[in-house]
Design an enzyme around this catalytic site. Structure first.
Site, PDB file in Angstrom:
ATOM      1  N   CYS A 174       0.841  -1.201   0.000  1.00  9.23           N
ATOM      2  CA  CYS A 174       0.000   0.000   0.000  1.00  9.23           C
ATOM      3  C   CYS A 174       0.875   1.251   0.000  1.00  9.23           C
ATOM      4  O   CYS A 174       0.611   2.209  -0.725  1.00  9.23           O
ATOM      5  CB  CYS A 174      -0.923  -0.016   1.218  1.00  9.23           C
ATOM      6  SG  CYS A 174      -1.998   1.431   1.358  1.00  9.23           S
TER       7      CYS A 174
ATOM      8  N   TRP B 134       2.529   1.592  -3.342  1.00  7.58           N
ATOM      9  CA  TRP B 134       1.561   2.031  -4.359  1.00  7.58           C
ATOM     10  C   TRP B 134       1.463   3.556  -4.379  1.00  7.58           C
ATOM     11  O   TRP B 134       1.286   4.156  -5.450  1.00  7.58           O
ATOM     12  CB  TRP B 134       0.188   1.432  -4.054  1.00  7.58           C
ATOM     13  CG  TRP B 134      -0.887   1.836  -5.009  1.00  7.58           C
ATOM     14  CD1 TRP B 134      -1.163   1.301  -6.229  1.00  7.58           C
ATOM     15  CD2 TRP B 134      -1.844   2.896  -4.833  1.00  7.58           C
ATOM     16  NE1 TRP B 134      -2.230   1.946  -6.820  1.00  7.58           N
ATOM     17  CE2 TRP B 134      -2.665   2.925  -5.983  1.00  7.58           C
ATOM     18  CE3 TRP B 134      -2.091   3.809  -3.811  1.00  7.58           C
ATOM     19  CZ2 TRP B 134      -3.707   3.832  -6.131  1.00  7.58           C
ATOM     20  CZ3 TRP B 134      -3.128   4.724  -3.966  1.00  7.58           C
ATOM     21  CH2 TRP B 134      -3.919   4.719  -5.115  1.00  7.58           C
ATOM     22  N   HIS B 135       1.607   4.203  -3.224  1.00 14.30           N
ATOM     23  CA  HIS B 135       1.502   5.653  -3.169  1.00 14.30           C
ATOM     24  C   HIS B 135       2.746   6.345  -3.716  1.00 14.30           C
ATOM     25  O   HIS B 135       2.665   7.506  -4.130  1.00 14.30           O
ATOM     26  CB  HIS B 135       1.255   6.108  -1.730  1.00 14.30           C
ATOM     27  CG  HIS B 135      -0.162   5.906  -1.276  1.00 14.30           C
ATOM     28  ND1 HIS B 135      -0.614   4.732  -0.724  1.00 14.30           N
ATOM     29  CD2 HIS B 135      -1.234   6.745  -1.301  1.00 14.30           C
ATOM     30  CE1 HIS B 135      -1.891   4.839  -0.424  1.00 14.30           C
ATOM     31  NE2 HIS B 135      -2.301   6.045  -0.763  1.00 14.30           N
ATOM     32  N   GLY B 136       3.874   5.664  -3.687  1.00 15.93           N
ATOM     33  CA  GLY B 136       5.079   6.274  -4.216  1.00 15.93           C
ATOM     34  C   GLY B 136       6.304   5.424  -3.963  1.00 15.93           C
ATOM     35  O   GLY B 136       6.396   4.744  -2.939  1.00 15.93           O
TER      36      GLY B 136
ATOM     37  N   PHE C  35      -1.253  10.562  -7.047  1.00 17.03           N
ATOM     38  CA  PHE C  35      -1.350   9.152  -6.742  1.00 17.03           C
ATOM     39  C   PHE C  35      -2.296   8.447  -7.693  1.00 17.03           C
ATOM     40  O   PHE C  35      -2.865   7.438  -7.365  1.00 17.03           O
ATOM     41  CB  PHE C  35      -1.821   8.952  -5.291  1.00 17.03           C
ATOM     42  CG  PHE C  35      -0.902   9.616  -4.290  1.00 17.03           C
ATOM     43  CD1 PHE C  35       0.436   9.224  -4.203  1.00 17.03           C
ATOM     44  CD2 PHE C  35      -1.349  10.628  -3.480  1.00 17.03           C
ATOM     45  CE1 PHE C  35       1.286   9.831  -3.304  1.00 17.03           C
ATOM     46  CE2 PHE C  35      -0.496  11.237  -2.566  1.00 17.03           C
ATOM     47  CZ  PHE C  35       0.803  10.847  -2.484  1.00 17.03           C
TER      48      PHE C  35
END
Length: 274
Positions: free
Chosen positions: A111, A114-116, A274
């Site tokens: 997670c 996934w954001h960066g 995002f």
């Protein structure tokens, strides 16, 4: 929403005093909620105009009393996606406790990624995964025995500290800001920082705190009572005036929002990257 203007001053974090550091992260805590929840509501409303019904994506996450509850209320669509396509295929909680904790940490590691692709996002994900595992391991039972305000304070504190990693440009900046948050000293106080705390910011913070609470839900229940749906009795006659007052209030909020947008500089949604 109030915007945190302190984070760009990376080189100044070493002299940032503790109260101002907490003011900065409080502003960002409200900003990211209203930013993301706001445009999620816009998407839900626009979809309904075309005949599509989407579920709520935020359910007052800042009233949570645990990190497990927070993730049932925050970014619900993403939480459900990770649950259905990662957590359950990994085995979920069907194996041993150790396996369950491992699955939680893996899911939130992904997670964060996934954001960066940065260490600050990875640490943010692992941070939340660790607290979820701890709550399943026994911390949750300890919290259940505590006073509700204490449980709420715990959840909000954990989330706010986590936002430091999420907002920072890199891990080094996050660690510097955390040092300021928990410095327990006024050393390095500079009037420059407190110039951010204006009457407008104070008013906005108050409105933000109220807006993050389920006030509309309470008003809706009151409105139903006034209409006599739940035993309004003698107050039933005030149903129509109350509804008109609500419409007028929403129009005033709309006009105030439009005026604020007109006098403000361009500020894109936080989550667009995002």
């Amino acid at each position: 929403p109030p915007r945190s203007t302190l984070f760009p001053y990376t080189t100044l974090f070493r002299s940032l005093d503790m109260p101002t550091a907490w003011l900065g992260i409080l502003c960002y805590t409200l900003q990211i909620y209203f930013d993301f929840s706001g445009y999620s509501d816009m998407a839900i409303g626009l979809a309904r105009m075309f005949g599509f019904t989407f579920g709520e994506n935020f359910n007052y996450p800042y009233i949570s009393q645990s990190i497990q509850e927070f993730w049932r209320r925050w970014h619900i669509s993403l939480s459900l996606w990770f649950r259905d396509y990662l957590y359950i295929p990994l085995g979920g909680n069907r194996g041993s406790q150790a396996k369950t904790y491992f699955n939680l940490v893996v899911v939130f590691f992904l997670c964060g990624l996934w954001h960066g692709a940065g260490w600050n996002f990875i640490v943010w994900g692992l941070y939340h995964g660790a607290f979820l595992a701890l709550e399943r391991a026994g911390l949750g039972r300890v919290l259940e025995g505590l006073w509700k305000p204490v449980r709420h304070f715990y959840a909000v504190l954990v989330v706010m500290v986590g936002w430091v990693f999420f907002r920072s440009d890199n891990l080094g900046q996050a660690l510097q800001y955390l040092q300021a948050l928990f410095s327990f000293t006024w050393e390095g106080f500079d009037y420059f920082y407190m110039t951010f705390f204006s009457r407008q910011l104070f008013g906005t913070l108050c409105l933000g705190v109220v807006g993050s609470l389920p006030v509309p839900r309470i008003l809706r229940l009151l409105h139903e009572q006034l209409q006599g749906r739940e035993g309004g009795g003698v107050l039933q006659g005030y149903g129509v005036p109350a509804a008109l007052a609500l419409v007028v209030l929403l129009l005033l909020v709309f006009v105030a929002s439009a005026m604020q947008m007109a006098i403000s500089t361009y500020s894109p949604f936080i989550y667009t990257k995002f």
